[in-house]
Design a protein around this motif. Sequence first.
Motif, mmCIF file in Angstrom:
data_model
loop_
_atom_site.group_PDB
_atom_site.id
_atom_site.type_symbol
_atom_site.label_atom_id
_atom_site.label_comp_id
_atom_site.label_asym_id
_atom_site.label_seq_id
_atom_site.Cartn_x
_atom_site.Cartn_y
_atom_site.Cartn_z
ATOM 1 N N UNK A 37 0.833 -1.195 0.000
ATOM 2 C CA UNK A 37 0.000 0.000 0.000
ATOM 3 C C UNK A 37 0.870 1.249 0.000
ATOM 4 N N UNK A 38 2.160 1.105 0.327
ATOM 5 C CA UNK A 38 3.091 2.229 0.290
ATOM 6 C C UNK A 38 3.579 2.453 -1.142
ATOM 7 N N UNK A 39 3.912 3.699 -1.435
ATOM 8 C CA UNK A 39 4.490 3.998 -2.736
ATOM 9 C C UNK A 39 5.415 5.198 -2.596
ATOM 10 N N UNK A 40 6.543 5.142 -3.289
ATOM 11 C CA UNK A 40 7.502 6.232 -3.244
ATOM 12 C C UNK A 40 7.541 6.961 -4.568
ATOM 13 N N UNK A 41 7.764 8.255 -4.522
ATOM 14 C CA UNK A 41 7.828 9.052 -5.742
ATOM 15 C C UNK A 41 8.961 10.061 -5.652
ATOM 16 N N UNK A 42 9.683 10.197 -6.745
ATOM 17 C CA UNK A 42 10.734 11.208 -6.838
ATOM 18 C C UNK A 42 10.095 12.529 -7.237
ATOM 19 N N UNK A 43 10.443 13.601 -6.521
ATOM 20 C CA UNK A 43 9.875 14.918 -6.817
ATOM 21 C C UNK A 43 10.860 15.832 -7.543
ATOM 22 N N UNK A 179 14.933 14.845 -3.794
ATOM 23 C CA UNK A 179 13.767 14.965 -2.914
ATOM 24 C C UNK A 179 12.618 14.104 -3.427
ATOM 25 N N UNK A 180 11.855 13.562 -2.501
ATOM 26 C CA UNK A 180 10.708 12.741 -2.872
ATOM 27 C C UNK A 180 9.743 12.614 -1.719
ATOM 28 N N UNK A 181 8.766 11.753 -1.886
ATOM 29 C CA UNK A 181 7.788 11.537 -0.826
ATOM 30 C C UNK A 181 7.345 10.087 -0.792
ATOM 31 N N UNK A 182 6.905 9.672 0.377
ATOM 32 C CA UNK A 182 6.355 8.338 0.582
ATOM 33 C C UNK A 182 4.874 8.490 0.890
ATOM 34 N N UNK A 183 4.048 7.775 0.145
ATOM 35 C CA UNK A 183 2.605 7.859 0.352
ATOM 36 C C UNK A 183 2.022 6.496 0.688
ATOM 37 N N UNK A 184 0.813 6.527 1.187
ATOM 38 C CA UNK A 184 0.096 5.283 1.529
ATOM 39 C C UNK A 184 -1.313 5.392 0.983
ATOM 40 N N UNK A 185 -1.772 4.327 0.308
ATOM 41 C CA UNK A 185 -3.132 4.281 -0.214
ATOM 42 C C UNK A 185 -3.832 3.044 0.325
ATOM 43 N N UNK A 186 -5.080 3.164 0.743
ATOM 44 C CA UNK A 186 -5.793 2.003 1.275
ATOM 45 C C UNK A 186 -6.040 0.972 0.188
ATOM 46 N N UNK A 187 -6.148 -0.307 0.552
ATOM 47 C CA UNK A 187 -6.451 -1.350 -0.440
ATOM 48 C C UNK A 187 -7.852 -1.143 -0.998
ATOM 49 N N UNK A 188 -8.124 -1.670 -2.179
ATOM 50 C CA UNK A 188 -9.470 -1.507 -2.755
ATOM 51 C C UNK A 188 -10.516 -2.231 -1.917
ATOM 52 N N UNK A 189 -11.734 -1.705 -1.852
ATOM 53 C CA UNK A 189 -12.788 -2.362 -1.080
ATOM 54 C C UNK A 189 -13.147 -3.722 -1.664
ATOM 55 N N UNK A 190 -13.647 -4.596 -0.808
ATOM 56 C CA UNK A 190 -13.969 -5.969 -1.229
ATOM 57 C C UNK A 190 -14.979 -5.998 -2.370
ATOM 58 N N UNK A 191 -15.928 -5.052 -2.370
ATOM 59 C CA UNK A 191 -16.969 -5.083 -3.409
ATOM 60 C C UNK A 191 -16.410 -4.795 -4.800
ATOM 61 N N UNK A 192 -15.200 -4.219 -4.869
ATOM 62 C CA UNK A 192 -14.570 -4.005 -6.165
ATOM 63 C C UNK A 192 -13.768 -5.218 -6.620
ATOM 64 N N UNK A 193 -13.234 -5.978 -5.662
ATOM 65 C CA UNK A 193 -12.321 -7.078 -5.985
ATOM 66 C C UNK A 193 -13.050 -8.392 -6.213
ATOM 67 N N UNK A 194 -14.037 -8.704 -5.386
ATOM 68 C CA UNK A 194 -14.681 -10.011 -5.481
ATOM 69 C C UNK A 194 -15.348 -10.274 -6.831
ATOM 70 N N UNK A 195 -15.975 -9.257 -7.478
ATOM 71 C CA UNK A 195 -16.544 -9.545 -8.820
ATOM 72 C C UNK A 195 -15.500 -10.040 -9.812
ATOM 73 N N UNK A 196 -14.267 -9.566 -9.690
ATOM 74 C CA UNK A 196 -13.204 -10.028 -10.579
ATOM 75 C C UNK A 196 -12.935 -11.512 -10.334
#
Length: 201
Positions: A37-43, A179-196
């Motif tokens: 869920x973490x991601x790094x980006x160069x700024x 310089x850069x930053x570290x971000x965090x994004x929540x996992x996708x909700x179950x209702x989006x993943x289970x149909x797949x």
Amino acid sequence: MIVAAGRVLVVLLGLLAVLAVAGPARAHVGGGAAGSDFDGALRSVSPDLPGVTVRVLEFGDQLEVVNRTGTELEVPGYSGEPYLRIGPDGVWRNELSPATWLNLDRYGRTPVPDDVDVDAAPRWEQVSTQPMYAWHDHRTHWMTEGLLPPVVAADPSRAHTVSEWTVPMTYGGTDVVVAGELTWSPPPPAWLVWPVYVLLL
């Protein structure tokens, strides 16, 4: 033919069972590992260095420098001691820099030898004949295994900027700041993943 179809169905059911155990939330592995869920980006790289490429790899876990110029680029360790030299004759790493050992592991768990000393004259070892190197720079990623950053733990349902980081370097005697930053994004909700999963079955 029926037997073959039955075997395929068993394999698909087994795959679905594994996915069910993993769960949608676990498809993203916390702690900065692959699929994180973490991601790094160069700024920015300041000043701009034509012929030098800096990238963030593996969700922020690694920093990569490619220097295709004729001028050597130096990267200091965490105490400002000589750590890396990346230039036309390849990559040289100081064996007496603690960063040499700490950066071998994602969480800095590699023991540092007793003779390592930030004040000692560098003991350079060539680690590559190519002008490129990638390493676990612990300034760019989350270091606490098994624990979320406080800002994330307080509200894991939202995206967050975990940290803004800088890594100093020197290019031909000129100070450089990456310089850069570290971000965090929540996992996708179950209702989006289970149909797949259902469609795959």
